[in-house]
Design a protein around this motif. Structure first.
Motif, short mmCIF file in Angstrom:
data_model
loop_
_atom_site.label_atom_id
_atom_site.label_comp_id
_atom_site.label_asym_id
_atom_site.label_seq_id
_atom_site.Cartn_x
_atom_site.Cartn_y
_atom_site.Cartn_z
N LEU B 7 22.47 -128.51 -41.87
CA LEU B 7 20.74 -127.97 -41.16
C LEU B 7 20.89 -128.25 -40.21
O LEU B 7 20.19 -127.18 -40.14
CB LEU B 7 20.02 -129.31 -41.60
CG LEU B 7 19.29 -129.63 -43.17
CD1 LEU B 7 18.68 -130.57 -43.25
CD2 LEU B 7 18.46 -127.92 -43.79
N ARG B 14 22.69 -124.36 -30.80
CA ARG B 14 24.25 -124.03 -30.68
C ARG B 14 25.30 -123.76 -31.41
O ARG B 14 26.05 -122.72 -31.47
CB ARG B 14 24.99 -125.31 -29.14
CG ARG B 14 26.70 -124.97 -28.61
CD ARG B 14 26.47 -123.72 -28.14
NE ARG B 14 25.54 -124.71 -27.02
CZ ARG B 14 25.63 -123.81 -25.22
NH1 ARG B 14 26.00 -122.35 -25.78
NH2 ARG B 14 25.73 -124.60 -24.11
N LEU B 15 24.75 -124.80 -32.74
CA LEU B 15 25.56 -124.24 -33.92
C LEU B 15 25.31 -123.05 -35.22
O LEU B 15 26.31 -122.43 -35.31
CB LEU B 15 25.31 -125.36 -34.91
CG LEU B 15 25.74 -126.55 -34.76
CD1 LEU B 15 25.51 -128.12 -35.48
CD2 LEU B 15 26.95 -126.44 -34.98
N ASP B 281 12.17 -133.57 -27.15
CA ASP B 281 11.36 -132.85 -26.43
C ASP B 281 11.21 -131.49 -26.31
O ASP B 281 11.51 -130.56 -27.47
CB ASP B 281 12.58 -132.93 -25.29
CG ASP B 281 12.82 -132.26 -23.48
OD1 ASP B 281 11.91 -131.29 -23.53
OD2 ASP B 281 13.84 -131.74 -23.16
N ALA B 346 21.95 -129.29 -29.38
CA ALA B 346 23.07 -129.18 -30.76
C ALA B 346 22.32 -130.10 -31.93
O ALA B 346 22.10 -131.19 -32.73
CB ALA B 346 24.02 -130.79 -30.07
N GLY B 347 21.89 -129.23 -33.05
CA GLY B 347 21.74 -129.48 -34.31
C GLY B 347 20.60 -129.59 -34.96
O GLY B 347 19.17 -129.17 -33.20
N GLU B 348 20.15 -130.20 -35.73
CA GLU B 348 19.06 -130.49 -36.02
C GLU B 348 18.56 -131.58 -34.95
O GLU B 348 18.82 -132.97 -34.93
CB GLU B 348 19.45 -130.77 -37.33
CG GLU B 348 17.96 -131.26 -38.41
CD GLU B 348 18.74 -132.09 -39.90
OE1 GLU B 348 19.56 -132.45 -40.67
OE2 GLU B 348 17.27 -132.08 -40.37
N LEU B 350 15.83 -133.99 -34.86
CA LEU B 350 15.67 -135.82 -35.47
C LEU B 350 14.92 -136.22 -35.37
O LEU B 350 15.04 -137.06 -33.85
CB LEU B 350 16.75 -136.55 -36.63
CG LEU B 350 17.96 -135.42 -37.35
CD1 LEU B 350 18.95 -136.30 -37.16
CD2 LEU B 350 16.92 -135.83 -38.67
N PRO B 351 14.06 -137.39 -35.85
CA PRO B 351 13.09 -138.49 -34.84
C PRO B 351 13.72 -139.43 -34.67
O PRO B 351 14.99 -140.03 -35.11
CB PRO B 351 11.84 -138.51 -36.39
CG PRO B 351 12.21 -138.05 -37.19
CD PRO B 351 13.73 -137.03 -36.64
N ARG B 352 12.87 -139.95 -33.32
CA ARG B 352 14.01 -141.25 -33.21
C ARG B 352 13.22 -142.32 -33.04
O ARG B 352 12.43 -142.00 -32.46
CB ARG B 352 14.80 -140.69 -31.82
CG ARG B 352 16.14 -140.09 -32.26
CD ARG B 352 16.05 -138.70 -30.24
NE ARG B 352 15.78 -140.20 -29.23
CZ ARG B 352 16.15 -139.01 -28.29
NH1 ARG B 352 15.46 -138.07 -28.22
NH2 ARG B 352 15.19 -139.95 -27.13
#
Lengths: 371, 354, 79
Positions: B7, B14-15, B281, B346-348, B350-352
């Motif tokens: 995803l 970047r992906l 962010d 960088a990439g998907e 995701l909630p943290r």
């Protein structure tokens, strides 16, 4: 909180603090502190605070991200469960952590059922809505997060839910700091203690730092809070007298959250735990106590506990030394080449809060200059 | 890049860049009809939101590259959830493609629409999405010129995928593109970034934000008054990957660096709250009605005034400038007077929890 | 580690959850970990759980240090 102390202009106020640090450093000589918590690491980068630090004051990033320190073998186990057909729920942070062969995100891409949760409590509806399936909550986090797992498990037990279990990877912070303090050659004069871990666990567990001659201060995550704690740390080191103070906007009890601690004691018991890059640290983990042991996914699915073959693997990753503050990321041979945020080799690159991830993301140019 | 796509390859950072390069490399010669095989042409084609073509003479690229005044863009919409505060997949499909033209100074005129429908979709639901697409098209005076529908077996699509191709005419007197960027150019942001991404994230993760709606809107009416400025260099809408990605792409596309002032970036309270809660962010959250424009410094103030005429752009602000220091890098002057670098996500996202 | 945000409790439900609001954003949180929460209380929330009540006001240590330094800075400026 932003601007609470800086109504005359944040830049001028921080400049005053910077000069204060400079003054104090004149008395103490050069100092190195470690921020234990990954959220501090990111806040220090993101706010630009690092660029304001005077010469002679260095900050190292410690082992303060529970995702970073999850061992490969533990990720492997979670993937194994997902590929056996379990519905695995975990926090978003865990999805990109590489195991021996790939991450949970990649396992999901191959068709395994892995879902992102923002709270442990979401495991309950997931179990209820999938009565014919085994649901596994991959529980990770320090003292801040562990009580949530405990509260969820208490409901699982009282509600008679049978298809939900927990793969428990919770860890606690003081034991790893004791280990750090005993590392030969570790040049750390003081510690910036994690704000939200101490909200729950209190400051009592860090009394040994003063005995070891280390300065320590608790801080929240706003740059105002961190800057104040740094000034305190330098003053402690300069005076050679150590006492933990907390720099948070909102006051909380120094003993932590006793309700949460009681619940943790009811559900968990301490155990030895594997820290990625650091190895086995006695008494640093939490596993399900006897009243809750039947909800432990390890036992339920007959998985081995302890170190897997991944432990022995050596690919040149220097995360252990970086977590201990003995090396900075650019000093690792993999950093920026075989290890980037898109293709992380080690835990420190996995999370944007990981030491290497944060360096790469926010400070690459500086890092490149040093390489 | 190897193995299965993730995803992350679709999330704009970047992906996605790597995936796009990989696909383009396969087209090679076939991408360029003989009329437009110019050395600087390739970068233009890769980096911008839409292409300029001239079907009459079979040329592709902007006019001075041997191209034409006809602008073309294409975009697929697989948004989840399909309904979100401030819009739905139908409105988004029209605005998204039309905005890709608007930011290159081209007026959207026609739309081609392709629907991939999953078996079992309630026709009333389809009606609703098509009504909002039609309404957006009507407001933007964009005519539906071509279309296609496919129904696929259950599980082969998620309810409804929409692809739209917008076709329009370049109105800007000169071609807007990143290679126009000059040292000292002012960077103007049209509104607070990240509202679309924040509204979707809130809907996905059970947050209720009554004041937060997607910024999904047609940008042409807001941006067209800027086209009279000779110093307008280029514009970009901050979609997937957000403002942070656009800034990084501009820095990488030019030999210059970028300096951004944190306190000048318009902020939205609810977007900030969603970000605090989920660990995002706002710089990397998608917008669907927010554009970044680069303009010669002496025209920045006038440009800002022109932009603020639009109700969408009341909060428009100069957020930074092109600089000769730290080439190809984006630096941010922070609220506390510090400095940090902004990188692509960088990439998907995701909630943290940490 | 550990992202957390302050929420104000709007409504408490019998199952130990509550509706709470932070910066205009509302969501359900759990109250299992705090003693006798009440509607209107501000709590610190991490991973969907209130982990502490924030009812003791501002922390004096932080204010004292900033005040001391900014006074010193102001005095130095005047001198």
């Amino acid at each position: 909180m932003s601007g609470r102390f800086t109504s005359g202009g944040a830049e001028a106020a921080f400049e005053a603090m910077r000069r204060e640090l400079e003054e104090a450093l004149r008395l103490s000589g050069p100092l190195t502190f470690m921020e234990v918590c990954g959220t501090h690491t990111v806040s220090i980068f993101r706010s630009g605070l690092r660029s304001l630090l005077p010469r002679g004051l260095s900050l190292l990033s410690g082992p303060g991200c529970p995702v970073c320190v999850t061992d490969r073998s533990e990720i492997d186990r979670a993937i194994e469960l997902a590929e056996k057909g379990c519905l695995v729920l975990t926090y978003g942070d865990m999805m990109r952590v590489p195991g021996t062969s790939g991450s949970l995100l990649e396992a999901r891409g191959r068709g395994a059922d892995v879902e992102v949760a923002t709270s442990a409590i979401q495991a309950l509806p997931a179990a209820r809505e999938n009565p014919d399936r085994d649901v596994v909550f991959l529980a990770v986090g320090f003292e801040t997060t562990a009580p949530a797992t405990a509260a969820m498990l208490r409901q699982v037990r009282s509600g008679g839910i049978r298809n939900l279990s927990v793969l428990c990877l919770h860890k606690t912070v003081p034991p790893v700091m004791r280990v750090l303090c005993s590392v030969p050659g570790l040049k750390v004069d003081g510690f910036l203690l994690p704000g939200n871990v101490t909200v729950v666990a209190g400051e009592g567990g860090y009394a040994f730092l003063a005995e070891a001659g280390k300065a320590a201060a608790v801080a929240g995550f706003e740059p105002e809070e961190i800057m104040a704690a740094l000034v305190d740390l330098v003053r402690q080191a300069a005076a050679g007298s150590y006492r933990i103070r907390a720099y948070r906007t909102r006051d909380v009890p120094r003993e932590g959250n006793t309700t949460a601690l009681r619940l943790m004691a009811e559900v968990f018991e301490p155990c030895d735990a594997l820290w990625r890059g650091l190895g086995l640290i006695p008494g640093s983990g939490l596993r399900l106590g006897k009243d809750y042991a039947r909800f432990d996914a390890l036992g339920k699915f007959g998985l081995k506990s302890g170190a897997g073959p991944a432990e022995a693997r050596d690919d040149g990753c220097q995360c252990g030394k970086i977590l201990s503050g003995l090396l900075t990321p650019p000093e690792c041979g993999l950093y920026g080449r075989a290890c980037t945020p898109l293709n992380p080799a080690g835990p420190c690159m996995v999370s944007s809060e990981g030491t290497c991830g944060a360096w790469y993301r926010f400070n690459r140019q500086e890092a490149e200059r040093w390489q | 890049m190897s193995g299965a796509l993730s995803l992350g390859h679709g999330s704009g950072g970047r992906l996605t860049q790597q995936l796009t390069q990989r696909i383009l490399s396969r087209f090679g010669e076939a991408r360029f009809p003989s009329a437009s095989r110019r050395p600087d042409f390739q970068a233009d084609f890769q980096m911008e939101d839409c292409a300029f073509i001239d079907a009459g003479c079979g040329a592709c690229g902007s006019e001075d590259d041997g191209g034409g005044k006809t602008a073309v863009s294409i975009d697929g919409f697989t948004v989840f959830p399909h309904d979100f505060p401030g819009g739905d997949i139908g409105k988004l499909a029209v605005c998204g493609s039309a905005n890709d033209l608007a930011v290159r100074g081209a007026e959207p005129l026609f739309l081609a629409l392709s629907l991939i429908i999953e078996e079992g979709l309630d026709v009333a639901v389809l009606d609703r999405y098509m009504d909002s697409a039609a309404q957006a098209a009507g407001e933007g005076r964009v005519a539906l010129a071509a279309g296609d529908t496919k129904v696929v077996p259950r599980g082969a699509a998620d309810k409804l995928f929409i692809t739209t191709c917008a076709i329009g005419r370049r109105v800007s007197p000169h071609v807007l593109r990143t290679s126009n960027l000059r040292d000292g150019d002012a960077l103007i942001l049209s509104t607070a970034p990240g509202r679309h991404g924040a509204a979707l994230a809130a809907a996905r993760f059970g947050l209720d934000a009554p004041g937060l709606t997607s910024d999904c809107a047609l940008l042409w009416p807001a941006l067209s008054p800027l086209l009279r400025f000779s110093g307008l260099r280029c514009m970009r809408d901050c979609t997937r990957g957000g403002l942070g990605t656009v800034l990084c792409e501009w820095a990488e596309a030019s030999p210059l660096g970028i300096e951004v002032y944190e306190t000048s970036v318009p902020a939205d309270t609810e977007t900030a709250a969603v970000c605090d809660i989920l660990g995002f962010d706002p710089l990397y959250l998608a917008s669907e009605g927010c554009a970044l424009a680069a303009v010669a410094p002496e025209q920045a103030e006038e440009c800002l005034v022109a932009l603020r005429e639009s109700p969408l752009c009341r909060d428009a602000a100069v957020i930074g400038r092109m600089i000769s220091e730290h080439p190809r890098m984006v630096g941010m002057r922070t609220r506390i007077g510090g400095m940090r670098f902004v990188d692509m996500p960088a990439g998907e996202l995701l909630p943290r929890i940490c | 580690m550990c992202l957390a945000a302050p929420y104000t409790i709007k409504e408490i439900f019998p199952d130990g959850s509550a509706r709470a609001v932070s910066g205009g954003v509302e969501t359900d949180i759990r109250l299992d970990l705090v003693e006798s929460p009440a509607s209107g209380d501000t709590v610190l929330v991490h991973a969907g759980f209130a982990i502490q009540k924030l009812d003791r006001g501002e922390s004096e240590e932080l204010i004292a240090l900033w005040n001391e330094v900014s006074r010193a800075a102001a005095a130095a400026f005047r001198a």
